[in-house]
Scaffold this motif. Structure first.
Motif, PDB file in Angstrom:
ATOM      1  N   GLU A  83       0.288   4.245  -2.778  1.00  0.00           N
ATOM      2  CA  GLU A  83      -0.292   5.513  -2.354  1.00  0.00           C
ATOM      3  C   GLU A  83       0.674   6.675  -2.443  1.00  0.00           C
ATOM      4  O   GLU A  83       0.281   7.782  -2.796  1.00  0.00           O
ATOM      5  CB  GLU A  83      -0.826   5.380  -0.924  1.00  0.00           C
ATOM      6  CG  GLU A  83      -2.032   4.453  -0.816  1.00  0.00           C
ATOM      7  CD  GLU A  83      -2.594   4.418   0.594  1.00  0.00           C
ATOM      8  OE1 GLU A  83      -1.916   4.950   1.507  1.00  0.00           O
ATOM      9  OE2 GLU A  83      -3.686   3.870   0.775  1.00  0.00           O
ATOM     10  N   HIS A 127       1.188  -5.808   6.582  1.00  0.00           N
ATOM     11  CA  HIS A 127       0.696  -4.510   6.099  1.00  0.00           C
ATOM     12  C   HIS A 127       1.657  -3.380   6.469  1.00  0.00           C
ATOM     13  O   HIS A 127       1.978  -2.518   5.653  1.00  0.00           O
ATOM     14  CB  HIS A 127      -0.691  -4.234   6.679  1.00  0.00           C
ATOM     15  CG  HIS A 127      -1.233  -2.879   6.337  1.00  0.00           C
ATOM     16  ND1 HIS A 127      -1.737  -2.562   5.087  1.00  0.00           N
ATOM     17  CD2 HIS A 127      -1.323  -1.733   7.069  1.00  0.00           C
ATOM     18  CE1 HIS A 127      -2.126  -1.302   5.074  1.00  0.00           C
ATOM     19  NE2 HIS A 127      -1.890  -0.778   6.261  1.00  0.00           N
ATOM     20  N   GLU A 145       0.814  -1.213   0.000  1.00  0.00           N
ATOM     21  CA  GLU A 145       0.000   0.000   0.000  1.00  0.00           C
ATOM     22  C   GLU A 145       0.848   1.264   0.000  1.00  0.00           C
ATOM     23  O   GLU A 145       0.524   2.237  -0.685  1.00  0.00           O
ATOM     24  CB  GLU A 145      -0.922  -0.027   1.232  1.00  0.00           C
ATOM     25  CG  GLU A 145      -1.914   1.115   1.294  1.00  0.00           C
ATOM     26  CD  GLU A 145      -2.862   0.977   2.473  1.00  0.00           C
ATOM     27  OE1 GLU A 145      -3.128   1.989   3.147  1.00  0.00           O
ATOM     28  OE2 GLU A 145      -3.321  -0.161   2.725  1.00  0.00           O
ATOM     29  N   ASP A 185     -11.324  -8.009   1.445  1.00  0.00           N
ATOM     30  CA  ASP A 185     -11.435  -6.573   1.702  1.00  0.00           C
ATOM     31  C   ASP A 185     -12.543  -6.256   2.703  1.00  0.00           C
ATOM     32  O   ASP A 185     -12.423  -5.322   3.506  1.00  0.00           O
ATOM     33  CB  ASP A 185     -11.706  -5.828   0.386  1.00  0.00           C
ATOM     34  CG  ASP A 185     -10.489  -5.820  -0.509  1.00  0.00           C
ATOM     35  OD1 ASP A 185      -9.375  -5.695   0.023  1.00  0.00           O
ATOM     36  OD2 ASP A 185     -10.643  -5.936  -1.742  1.00  0.00           O
TER      37      ASP A 185
END
Length: 675
Positions: A208, A267, A204, A240
């Motif tokens: 991003e 994560h 991520e 999700d």
């Protein structure tokens, strides 16, 4: 020009295009054969920056040649060798070895077609053969950025995974377009956006914000392994709605492998392994792969000129024995969350060349000084490999019988001093090469021998090396000099985050660093990625400046006591030194600055909380010593004072504001200071 298969003309006089392999937003890729190397197959990636006009194209190609030189330091059997940058009738190609074999995507598709997937044994083998490769790349400061089954080939020759299509090449294209002022550097002519990474395989933080680090490569490798082991695409491995992984229910794996994969795809980057070597050790292998273990160790950086002249092939690197589950390479040279985005500024120009990866008017020398400064830029670059006995700067020359005892002792003393200073001797050698050939331009293209005729030049080389060690010892901390030769563009991004947390912009950091660098190397400007050994000193100075800000030595926050509207800061600036002052102000306040110091000896800057294209700053490196006006923004303003004098400069800075608002508690968000 005839394309693949027509054979009417050879690119560069010896590359025959056979077929197009792929199309890309910034250039196409071709399979070719080298008619000068027995029709050996190779890959040509065309660089098409898509900029208007011949002048812009020439500038783009020059910038790309300069920045792509980073690729030449990669020396690993599981990475296709980068051969050269080839110019041909206005076109520019990156030439690299061709690897014969299927991609892991193709292998998986074959398994899926018959209802199969990779076994656990195959998955473990894949990891133990790939993790040491990543450890090697990360140890020299390179992050791949785009690991996926499509970018890994199982080489037919030995079955080992080979990593291709470095995402950093795309980033170089984007960097070049950015330096040329292209409004949308990530956008191709057809409107498509260049994505630096494959969706589903990049974490991520990379999607991003573009942040990349060793941790992002480890995530992508973990996702690749999971796709191979489960036979499912990334979007099927995560729920999700419930915000959790579901792959543990989709494949039965041993506890050890499951734990390793879970940590690889964590994560939070901080929850992943600090290094690829530690991930490898966590597998607790009874029989580690010997070649992989050998290549998990950091290798000396060996760089070629961008278009290297013909030369004998270098000898293969020695095999390094590594104990099972031991330390796999040194700690990361940079923060685990370091990014590899285009650095906000560039590093010194008017510098020359030599080996070493990462500051330069020697950029032309770095690019080969008209094509032929050094045959092979490595720690042995002081001496040639001709009929004379070589005397290698790495220390083996101390027993050379062709040298006098006094000279051998002198050279050994230099190496001993480098060790005492925690400086890599290979870097000292490369830095000395650069400065030696700058001072002896008539020697460019030649190397020193151990013969009596070259004794005065060898003595000069040793004297320059001694001066370099003096400069390093006097101006750099132990921490900063221990990394000389290994600084890279990721450091710029790490430092940016560190100083932003202090409400300081990278512009202010670079002001202080440039002042120190210019005092040590007068007349060398700054442009581009870190490229020559001299530029490494710029980065080392920047490291020390960041530390000085964090300790409060060069950074002061100005706050006004209740009922006061002005404050005076006084001090002395040593040559090449500077100070940063920050103060939290609001839009429409009136600010007045007055610097009492010789204007010819100091420079004053006033930076905004959020610079814009229309208003990048209020003052930048100005000779004036006063400023007054209404502030356009709320947030932390930065006042930077640097010395350009050759002696100590006393100064007094008066800062006055109207409508003082002290709001230390409600500070603006540090990331606002992003430049």
């Amino acid at each position: 020009m005839a394309e693949a298969g027509q054979g009417e003309r050879l690119l560069g006089g010896h590359y025959r295009l056979l077929r197009q392999l792929s199309r890309g937003s910034f250039g196409d890729t071709y399979l070719a054969e080298d008619t000068h190397r027995f029709q050996e197959l190779c890959v040509l990636k065309e660089f098409n920056p898509q900029v208007p006009g011949k002048l812009a194209l020439d500038k783009a190609q020059t910038l790309f040649e300069r920045e792509a030189s980073i690729l030449y330091q990669i020396n690993h059997p599981q990475v296709p060798r980068f051969r050269e940058l080839l110019r041909d009738e206005g076109r520019l190609f990156l030439v690299q070895d061709y690897v014969e074999g299927p991609t892991y995507r193709e292998l998986l598709d074959r398994r899926r077609a018959v209802g199969e997937r990779f076994s656990e044994a195959e998955g473990v083998q894949f990891l133990i053969q790939t993790l040491p490769l990543l450890q090697y790349l990360h140890s020299i400061g390179i992050v791949h950025r785009d690991i996926s089954p499509d970018n890994l080939i199982q080489r037919n020759a030995d079955g080992r995974p080979v990593l291709i299509d470095f995402g950093g090449v795309k980033q170089l294209v984007v960097n070049v377009r950015h330096q040329l002022g292209v409004p949308q550097p990530y956008q191709a002519a057809d409107g498509t956006i260049t994505r630096l990474g494959t969706v589903g395989y990049v974490p991520e933080e990379q999607l991003e914000s573009g942040q990349v680090s060793p941790a992002t490569d480890l995530y992508a490798l973990g996702m690749t392994a999971l796709v191979l082991l489960t036979g499912k695409d990334p979007d099927a491995l995560y729920d999700d709605r419930r915000d959790r992984w579901v792959w543990p229910q989709q494949v039965e794996l041993s506890a050890t492998l499951s734990q390793v994969l879970a940590r690889l795809v964590a994560h939070d980057p901080g929850d992943r392994y600090p290094s690829a070597g530690q991930a490898l050790a966590a597998l607790n292998l009874a029989h580690p792969d010997p070649l992989a273990a050998a290549w998990s160790q950091p290798m000396p950086i060996r760089m070629q000129p961008v278009v290297p002249p013909p030369r004998p092939e270098p000898p293969p690197p020695p095999t390094v024995a590594v104990a099972p589950a031991a330390s796999y390479g040194p700690p990361m040279a940079y923060d685990p969350t370091a990014t590899v985005a285009p650095p906000p500024r560039a590093v010194p120009v008017q510098k020359t060349s030599s080996g070493c990866w990462p500051a330069l008017a020697g950029l032309l020398v770095m690019l080969g000084v008209a094509g032929g400064l050094w045959w092979w830029l490595d720690p042995l670059s002081q001496f040639p490999g001709d009929n004379s006995d070589v005397v290698s700067p790495d220390g083996s020359d101390v027993s050379n019988p062709n040298l006098s005892e006094a000279e051998r002792d002198r050279k050994q003393a230099l190496r001993d001093r480098a060790v005492a200073l925690s400086v890599d001797w290979a870097y000292v050698s490369q830095l000395t090469d650069q400065l030696f050939y700058e001072q002896n331009p008539d020697r460019q293209g030649t190397q020193l021998t151990d013969q009596p005729a070259d004794e005065p030049l060898r003595a000069e080389w040793d004297a320059i090396a001694a001066d370099n060690l003096d400069l390093i010892e006097a101006n750099l901390s132990t921490e900063a000099r221990s990394r000389l030769g290994r600084y890279n563009p990721t450091d710029s991004d790490r430092w940016q985050r560190q100083v932003n947390a202090l409400y300081v912009s990278s512009k202010a950091l670079y002001d202080l660093t440039d002042a120190r660098f210019n005092q040590l190397f007068p007349g060398r400007a700054s442009e581009g990625f870190v490229e020559t050994p001299v530029d490494q000193i710029w980065f080392a100075l920047a490291q020390d400046q960041v530390n000085a800000m964090e300790s409060g030595e060069s950074l002061t926050e100005i706050a006004f006591a209740e009922g006061t509207f002005s404050q005076q800061q006084q001090g002395n600036l040593n040559p090449g030194h500077g100070q940063i002052y920050i103060l939290n102000l609001t839009a429409e306040q009136l600010l007045r600055l007055n610097l009492q110091a010789p204007p010819e000896s100091t420079r004053l800057s006033l930076y905004l909380p959020v610079p814009t294209d229309d208003l990048p700053h209020l003052l930048a490196d100005a000779e004036q010593n006063t400023w007054a006006g209404e502030l356009p923004q709320s947030g932390y303003y930065e006042i930077v004072v640097v010395s350009q004098a050759t002696s100590v400069v006393p100064y007094s800075l008066t800062v006055a504001v109207d409508n003082v608002i002290n709001d230390i508690i409600n500070r603006p968000d540090p990331p606002a200071k992003s430049n």
